[in-house]
Scaffold this motif. Structure first.
Motif, short mmCIF file in Angstrom:
data_model
loop_
_atom_site.label_atom_id
_atom_site.label_comp_id
_atom_site.label_asym_id
_atom_site.label_seq_id
_atom_site.Cartn_x
_atom_site.Cartn_y
_atom_site.Cartn_z
N ARG A 153 -9.84 1.69 -11.54
CA ARG A 153 -10.75 2.68 -10.95
C ARG A 153 -12.17 2.52 -11.50
O ARG A 153 -13.15 2.72 -10.79
CB ARG A 153 -10.22 4.09 -11.17
CG ARG A 153 -9.09 4.44 -10.19
CD ARG A 153 -8.77 5.93 -10.18
NE ARG A 153 -8.19 6.39 -11.41
CZ ARG A 153 -8.74 7.26 -12.22
NH1 ARG A 153 -9.90 7.80 -11.90
NH2 ARG A 153 -8.15 7.62 -13.33
N THR B 133 -15.21 1.67 -9.09
CA THR B 133 -16.41 2.51 -9.07
C THR B 133 -17.66 1.66 -9.30
O THR B 133 -18.67 1.84 -8.60
CB THR B 133 -16.31 3.61 -10.15
OG1 THR B 133 -15.08 4.31 -9.96
CG2 THR B 133 -17.46 4.60 -10.04
N PRO C 294 -13.60 7.85 -1.17
CA PRO C 294 -13.49 8.06 -2.61
C PRO C 294 -13.02 6.79 -3.33
O PRO C 294 -11.97 6.23 -2.97
CB PRO C 294 -12.42 9.16 -2.72
CG PRO C 294 -12.42 9.84 -1.40
CD PRO C 294 -12.77 8.78 -0.41
N PRO C 295 -13.80 6.31 -4.33
CA PRO C 295 -13.41 5.08 -5.01
C PRO C 295 -12.13 5.22 -5.82
O PRO C 295 -11.63 4.25 -6.35
CB PRO C 295 -14.61 4.77 -5.91
CG PRO C 295 -15.38 6.02 -6.00
CD PRO C 295 -15.09 6.83 -4.80
N SER C 296 -11.61 6.46 -5.91
CA SER C 296 -10.39 6.65 -6.69
C SER C 296 -9.15 6.09 -5.99
O SER C 296 -8.17 5.76 -6.63
CB SER C 296 -10.19 8.14 -6.99
OG SER C 296 -10.34 8.91 -5.81
N TYR C 297 -9.19 5.99 -4.68
CA TYR C 297 -8.01 5.43 -4.00
C TYR C 297 -8.37 4.57 -2.78
O TYR C 297 -7.47 4.08 -2.10
CB TYR C 297 -7.02 6.53 -3.61
CG TYR C 297 -7.46 7.40 -2.45
CD1 TYR C 297 -8.34 8.45 -2.64
CD2 TYR C 297 -6.98 7.18 -1.16
CE1 TYR C 297 -8.75 9.23 -1.59
CE2 TYR C 297 -7.38 7.96 -0.10
CZ TYR C 297 -8.26 8.99 -0.32
OH TYR C 297 -8.66 9.77 0.72
N GLN D 144 -8.81 12.62 -11.61
CA GLN D 144 -8.70 11.23 -11.16
C GLN D 144 -9.30 11.07 -9.76
O GLN D 144 -10.04 10.13 -9.49
CB GLN D 144 -7.24 10.81 -11.13
CG GLN D 144 -6.60 10.69 -12.50
CD GLN D 144 -5.09 10.56 -12.41
OE1 GLN D 144 -4.46 11.09 -11.49
NE2 GLN D 144 -4.51 9.87 -13.38
N ASP E 106 -4.42 0.68 -2.98
CA ASP E 106 -4.81 2.09 -3.06
C ASP E 106 -4.26 2.77 -4.30
O ASP E 106 -4.59 3.91 -4.57
CB ASP E 106 -4.40 2.84 -1.79
CG ASP E 106 -2.90 2.75 -1.53
OD1 ASP E 106 -2.22 1.91 -2.15
OD2 ASP E 106 -2.40 3.53 -0.68
N CYS F 165 -12.83 10.82 -9.82
CA CYS F 165 -13.27 9.79 -10.78
C CYS F 165 -14.09 10.40 -11.91
O CYS F 165 -15.01 9.76 -12.42
CB CYS F 165 -14.07 8.70 -10.08
SG CYS F 165 -12.99 7.45 -9.36
#
Lengths: 520, 520
Positions: free
Chosen positions: B208, B212, B188-191, A481, B201, A484
């Motif tokens: 996600r 992204t 990081p686009p994950s959070y 995760q 977040d 990504c």
């Protein structure tokens, strides 16, 4: 010398709040900064309990904190023999390759086992543990190297007895990168050099290859630590435990380590020991002053807490080199003083290192490149000859050398010529002095004194019972995760499908077209 | 109200150093913090020159800085008509989809073209430019949103006339992420939620995916900016220009934006405007005080600098809702006051927002969720009803709502019921007050007042002519090198080769074995 730009924090920032802090320190040079912070927090009116073994290298009572000691199954001699192990390592020039590996390995094994024993002595001391759990601590201040080196015993202790207590770390670095990993802090191997590589932030292709391989290796090495399971606490890993930490105070800054990403709960406090808070007694100062004063100035030579005696052959080389320089030399040395010490050399069991480095007559600093010494040299803008011995020192030395503030020498293969050359360079080539003066100005020009900042964040965690607002949501994501990878897999699939469908459609169209043509 | 834990910095940290600072501000709410910093730096004895157009929304002279004005080809009416464009956007409930898109687009186009014209007027003003290049500035303080929105004109100006000057940015965010990108800061686009997504977040899989995709889109959108080439300066891109910046002061913190990686030259200074430095004159304070005092307290309602009049239908809804609450309402409103204003509502052309929010009787704050307003609400721990209008406001509002400090309403579709529900929630449900009090304590508990910190770092860049020691080596790497894709390609090739050779060897062995067996 005081910090030029020192901000004056209010004495008791939280008004009437006075808390109770538990300090679990680590021995050796690690103790210095932890002690300073504990003392200052106690001085501000908080209750501070420092838990230390009955026997240690240098840990002991203080003016503003309470110590709680526990018995350990070793004595001072064991510690002394442990410290003298560096002699074997320093004799490497006369050793075969296998002997070298062996002496390094046995040194590491002995130190780890020693720390393990210490941690066990605390963990299995029912009365101390029960006493601690009855206290209402607001936070724990600790050096997590202890936790890592003691291989999970202290971890269990912390978890079982003090679970839920917010924790502040004070450390230089965890070489395997567990600190960065557990803070969910990115550290791209393309410009963040790993420890043990001696690289700087500017790496060529092959260095980046090695740095990436070291990153992968350290990652694999730190993973077993993460899955160590003692006392059936297998589900709680080191990583999880460290990530519960509210913040880490790093004994470094962007000068010793290079600029790199940081998380909001990572704070730089490098240079705590540089601020002269207890100047020398006047008599002593006058005495030292008269000796070091002279046209050519003097050189300070110390190799840290752990190393104060050297093998005879190395001592002889050093003395011979010193004999040939016009500067006086003050050398911290606890062993028997040889007969043929030159007139310009003074060997002393203890030297006021920081105060000497602040003296106007100092010309160079010969150091093992421990972070404390480096910061003191940097603070007082003294060019350095660095002779790293182990741990983070080889990397520290290369990093500072890359900044142009000194030269690095290998103490195991040192000769009179190389030392003379090194000393001559840093003393007479003005570029070293200029570089260290520039960096010193950067280092000292900061909004806070590092001790004040350490105390501030520790008190913050105490009064808010944590710092949850600084915890990144990255901690709740798994590896897939976080990077990504699931999202990328989906996007790749979609793109692939679109391409395939388009291709098939086009093929169908083409086929129909060609059929039509044939029919025509 | 002052910052509880405000550190007192020395007045002139660099001793006798007094420098010359060039300030290129941006208009509107962006001006507020830049002005405060310019004033404070001037007050400390530095020479400060602020370059502003002759006509502007709110930029003007100050007590401690010099202004240099340049003529612009528009007048106050043009600005007023630009500001009134929000009326079209607010009428969206009665508009078709295409009308909505059209009004938004034309608003953005007009603002961009206006800023472009302003920048051109400065750039092509030979006498101002020549005057500026003769000054010996130590640094530039600017809001790079100006640079981005003016599409490279100011960039050229900065580059041609003031090349080499170290620059400090003061900004909330560059929505396309150019600020993070040019600081080589991982996000990081994950959070790390992107602007325009309204995510927090904590994102689920589909969020996600969208985050992204938005990241990729913004990356593509910001790329043309990077390659814009005017006046044959094609090789210098925005990215390179921004990366030469010595540091960025962000008008945010880990509460408004979530904890995420930062580079050492990114500093959080959110909340500059919260500190009451110029209390109201006593007469005025007494007057306001007597009106707002009452059993049920009062509500503050402002929509920022840009919006002070609303379409009649929205005004009617708001007034009807206010009529039904026991609290008094102070509403900043510059349009004609309607006839049927309820007794508990006071519409004023200007309100002392920060001072009112600090008043003990305040129960709620209705805001457009601009960062200044949010910080003032947060600072004084006032629960909020947020009605975002555009820009960073929708994201700001969702972020704060996710922290539990208020509710978000859509002003274009607002009804008496939804507003009453929102007000009732934040005033009577204690969870909102508790959350905002907790966050307020976190926000205010910091080692520095944000204004002091802004001044400190600006002065730092002035006295050191930059902050090169905080520049990450990542700036010297290209995309492939930064992500170690070349290294990974090599490692993958090696692994592949090893596997292939092993397979071939095994096949050979197997073949030989089987032959041997056959022979046997």
């Amino acid at each position: 010398m005081t910090f030029l730009l020192l901000g004056n924090l209010p004495e008791s920032p939280s008004g009437s709040f006075f808390g109770h802090l538990l300090v679990i320190p680590m021995d050796g040079s690690h103790w210095m900064d932890l002690k300073a912070v504990a003392e200052e927090i106690g001085r501000r009116g908080h209750q501070v309990t420092v838990v230390i073994p009955e026997v240690s290298v240098r840990m002991g009572p203080g003016k503003h904190y309470k110590t709680l000691t526990y018995p350990v199954p070793y004595d001072k001699e064991r510690i002394d023999s442990l410290l003298s192990m560096h002699m074997d390592v320093l004799r490497q020039s006369t050793q075969s390759f296998m002997e070298k590996i062996n002496s390094r390995f046995s040194q590491i094994k002995n130190i780890t086992s020693f720390i393990h024993t210490t941690a066990e002595s605390l963990l299995f001391n029912a009365s101390v543990i029960s006493h601690l759990s009855q206290q209402h601590f607001d936070a724990v201040l600790t050096d997590p190297m202890y936790l890592v080196l003691s291989c999970s015993w202290l971890h269990v202790f912390l978890l079982k007895s003090l679970s839920g207590l917010p924790t502040v770390n004070l450390l230089r670095v965890i070489p395997c990168g567990l600190d960065t990993k557990s803070a969910a802090c990115p550290a791209p191997p393309s410009y963040v050099p790993r420890f043990f590589t001696k690289f700087t932030d500017k790496m060529n292709f092959w260095q980046r290859v090695i740095n990436t391989l070291v990153t992968l290796t350290l990652h694999c090495m730190s993973s077993p630590l993460s899955v160590l399971s003692f006392l059936s606490l297998s589900t709680v890993t080191f990583n999880v435990l460290l990530s519960k930490y509210c913040g880490t105070l790093y004994r470094t800054d962007s000068i010793l380590d290079f600029p790199r990403p940081l998380m909001p709960n990572m704070v730089f406090v490098g240079g705590i020991s540089c601020n002269i808070r207890n100047p020398l007694p006047q008599v002593r100062e006058a005495e030292t002053d008269s000796w070091v004063s002279g046209e050519h100035g003097f050189v300070v030579f110390t190799l840290g807490t752990a190393v104060s005696v050297l093998p005879e052959e190395i001592t002889a080389v050093l003395l011979e080199a010193f004999r040939q320089i016009p500067q006086k030399v003050i050398w911290r040395y606890t062993g028997p003083v040889p007969d043929d010490v030159p007139e310009n050399v003074k060997m002393m069991e203890w030297v006021p290192q920081n105060e000497l480095l602040a003296h106007h007559g100092v010309r160079a600093f010969i150091t093992h490149a421990g972070s404390h010494g480096l910061y003191e040299g940097l603070c007082h803008a003294v060019p350095m000859v660095m002779m790293p011995l182990g741990g983070d020192q080889p990397d520290n030395a290369q990093r500072m050398a890359s900044r142009g503030v000194g030269v690095v020498l290998d103490i195991t293969t040192i000769t009179v010529e190389t030392l003379l050359q090194g000393l001559n360079d840093v003393i007479n080539n003005s570029s070293y002095k200029e570089s260290v003066e520039k960096l010193s100005a950067f280092h000292k020009d900061r909004p806070f004194d590092p001790l004040e900042l350490s105390v501030y964040w520790t008190e913050f965690v105490m009064r808010h019972k944590g710092a949850t607002h600084l915890r990144a949501a990255a901690h709740d994501l798994n590896w897939v995760q976080y990077h990504c990878l699931d999202v990328l897999a989906l996007l790749a699939t979609v793109v692939l499908l679109v391409v395939m469908v388009t291709m098939r459609c086009m093929r169908l169209c083409l086929r129909k077209l060609s059929r039509k043509r044939k029919q025509d």
